[in-house]
Design an enzyme around this catalytic site. Structure first.
Site, PDB file in Angstrom:
ATOM      1  CE1 TYR A   1      -4.331   1.515   0.580  1.00  0.00           C
ATOM      2  CE2 TYR A   1      -2.945   3.203   1.544  1.00  0.00           C
ATOM      3  CZ  TYR A   1      -4.157   2.805   1.029  1.00  0.00           C
ATOM      4  OH  TYR A   1      -5.194   3.706   0.971  1.00  0.00           O
TER       5      TYR A   1
ATOM      6  CE1 TYR B   1      -5.224   6.288  -1.933  1.00  0.00           C
ATOM      7  CE2 TYR B   1      -7.472   6.985  -2.418  1.00  0.00           C
ATOM      8  CZ  TYR B   1      -6.498   6.640  -1.502  1.00  0.00           C
ATOM      9  OH  TYR B   1      -6.787   6.640  -0.164  1.00  0.00           O
TER      10      TYR B   1
END
Ligand SMILES: [Zn+2]
Lengths: 144, 399
Positions: free
Chosen positions: B303, B352
């Site tokens: 992440y 994203y």
């Protein structure tokens, strides 16, 4: 992006009467710095809440602490996101000398020279009727 | 540490299909439409009739509910729906929840999705004119009035502390952050679906990018994206008979560690140690359930809302000792390196989708279909961000 021309520039003020955190701002209004302190085991609880994770006691007791701290870290904000906080400004994160497990934030205009570990002192700022404890580097005269 | 008494069965469930929309700055579609498009693509990939979907897991910040998506898919009956989060700490946990629902017999075909108009709709990090801030357990009153208002500002404070604790200058840290940004960009340049597919970047470009919240620059920040991703989870036994085939969920874990603090993101600044995340607590659970270690991982989707987020996780998951992640070069983190990361480009350079595109890319790696395929890869780590909590998956190859 919020443009300054789009909204009236009003400061970002905190809720001061929350049942768990209000004691902090009540103390600030008196010109004092207070931390939530468990009556059962003596632990300082920041963020403030009634329940103590160490001993299980529910209480709303606070203790007044010295308004002195050491600098833990900071950022210089160069990209503006809120009209009430024009850039550049610096957000400091400090650890209280009297309650080392408690860290608080402060706002300083510009890009002041800073070093992790340096002494910091409180300077109260009045914003729309709310008193905020801000932090600035300790000066010669503060030690007098 | 007490014995882990949970009984996870490695590979009992699998991801059988993946799907994504286009990634853009302005989708012109609702989050529901995006969710439907990504989910239909995942179901087509799996070889599953949309009417057979009986479970859905969403991110707690999604605007689309499980039942709303089921309705739009034409599902006959939704027997299970759930959610995980907060936000970006969700996706691996969402897949874990789907796996749990399948294993417990609550559903047989579970869609996990994330849909957002992250650029044209509700952008993150904007403090509106909403009167006094904080209260009701948000604890924003200790942060927003002092000018701490965005994730970037938060991660910048963490980054500077990381440099201090490891005795390095912020410039040295930035060299390490640049390596992570460059790795993501290099991978995006090979991924036609990536928003930064056509934009190359050099180390000089990284350092020349605008300082937003010192020490973090523009290229330390993720993209803002309109789009959606979805995956389909079912039993491994069933997946083997479906068109998509089985990508086994070898392990799944969530973790907070002690002293995680209430509130959402900013309170993580008040934990005993800031340059370490709940991922440090998640790692032993994750690897323990799989019976593998960090050294066994061939490729990782880590992440990356910010470069520093990834850098700290590389230490939390044990790929390098504390303080050493800043010394990695982009060659360590790209194809042929010791640990290729974010092989789609990740949040920094692909899109994203709040951790969900990392899950999709993890499946591609295990199928051998990534545009940056790691040769012979058999285990892929997929992480979902700290700070509020962490979750992670280890995906494998069915044999
Ligand atoms: Zn106590």
């Amino acid at each position: 992006m919020i443009g300054a021309e789009d909204v009236a520039v009003r400061p970002v003020v905190p809720v001061v009467d929350d049942v768990d955190t209000g004691g902090f701002f009540e103390a600030a209004a008196r010109g004092e710095l207070a931390v939530r302190h468990c009556g059962g085991c003596g632990t300082d609880l920041h963020l403030p809440r009634e329940c103590c994770p160490h001993c299980g006691e529910l209480s709303r007791t606070w203790r007044t602490v010295e308004p002195r701290a050491t600098l833990y870290s900071w950022t210089v904000v160069e990209h503006q996101v809120h009209p009430a906080h024009p850039t550049p400004y610096t957000v400091v994160l400090v650890e209280l000398d009297d309650a080392p497990t408690v860290r608080l934030l402060g706002h300083l205009p510009g890009r002041p020279p800073l070093t992790v570990g340096q002494p910091m002192v409180v300077e109260f700022e009045d914003v729309e009727g709310v008193r905020l404890p801000q932090w600035r580097p300790e000066e010669e005269s503060d030690r007098a | 540490m007490p014995e882990d008494t949970s009984r996870w069965t490695p590979g009992a469930t699998s991801i059988v299909g993946v799907g994504a929309t286009d990634f853009s700055r302005s989708s012109g579609r609702s989050p529901l439409t995006l969710a439907v498009q990504a989910t239909r693509a995942a179901l087509a990939d799996a070889g599953v009739d949309p009417r057979d979907v009986d479970g859905i897991v969403r991110c707690d910040m999604d605007l689309v509910s499980g039942p709303a998506l089921a309705d739009s898919l034409g599902a006959r009956d939704l027997t299970y729906w759930g959610e995980a989060g907060p936000g970006g700490s969700g996706p691996a946990a969402m897949v874990a929840q789907a796996a749990a629902a399948v294993s417990a017999g609550l559903a047989s075909t579970v869609v996990v999705f994330r849909a957002l108009n992250g650029r044209s709709g509700n952008r993150y990090g904007l403090v509106g004119e909403r009167g006094a801030v904080g209260g009701d357990g948000s604890y924003d009153e200790f942060f927003l009035p002092f000018g701490m208002q965005t994730a970037g500002q938060f991660f910048a404070v963490v980054a500077r502390r990381y440099a201090h604790e490891h005795g390095m200058s912020v410039d040295k840290l930035s060299e390490g952050l640049a390596s992570i940004a460059l790795a993501g960009r290099a991978h995006a340049n090979n991924n036609p679906a990536a928003q930064f597919h056509d934009r190359t970047m050099t180390r000089e470009d990284y350092f020349a990018s605008r300082m937003l919240s010192d020490p973090l620059r523009l290229f330390d920040y993720c993209l803002e994206t309109d789009g959606a991703c979805a995956v389909v989870v079912t039993s491994t036994e069933r997946a083997r008979d479906l068109a998509g085939g089985a990508v086994p969920i070898v392990s799944a874990a969530q973790g907070t560690g002690p002293g995680v603090q209430p509130g959402l993101m900013f309170p993580a600044l008040l934990r005993p140690s800031t340059p370490s995340w709940p991922s440090a607590a998640t790692a032993p659970t994750l690897f323990g359930r799989a019976g593998v270690s960090a050294a066994d991982i061939d490729v990782a989707q880590v992440y990356d809302c910010f470069t520093i987020t990834t850098l700290i996780q590389l230490e939390d998951y044990g790929f390098v000792p504390r303080g050493q992640a800043a010394h990695l070069g982009e060659a360590d983190l790209t194809l042929g390196g010791r640990l290729p990361i974010n092989t789609s480009g990740g949040h920094l350079s692909e899109a994203y989708i709040h951790g969900m595109n990392h899950v999709v890319e993890g499946v591609r790696q295990m199928r051998g279909t990534s545009t940056n395929q790691v040769t012979g890869a058999e285990l892929c780590l997929v992480t979902s961000a700290p700070p509020p909590g962490a979750s992670a998956l280890i995906l494998g190859v069915d044999r």
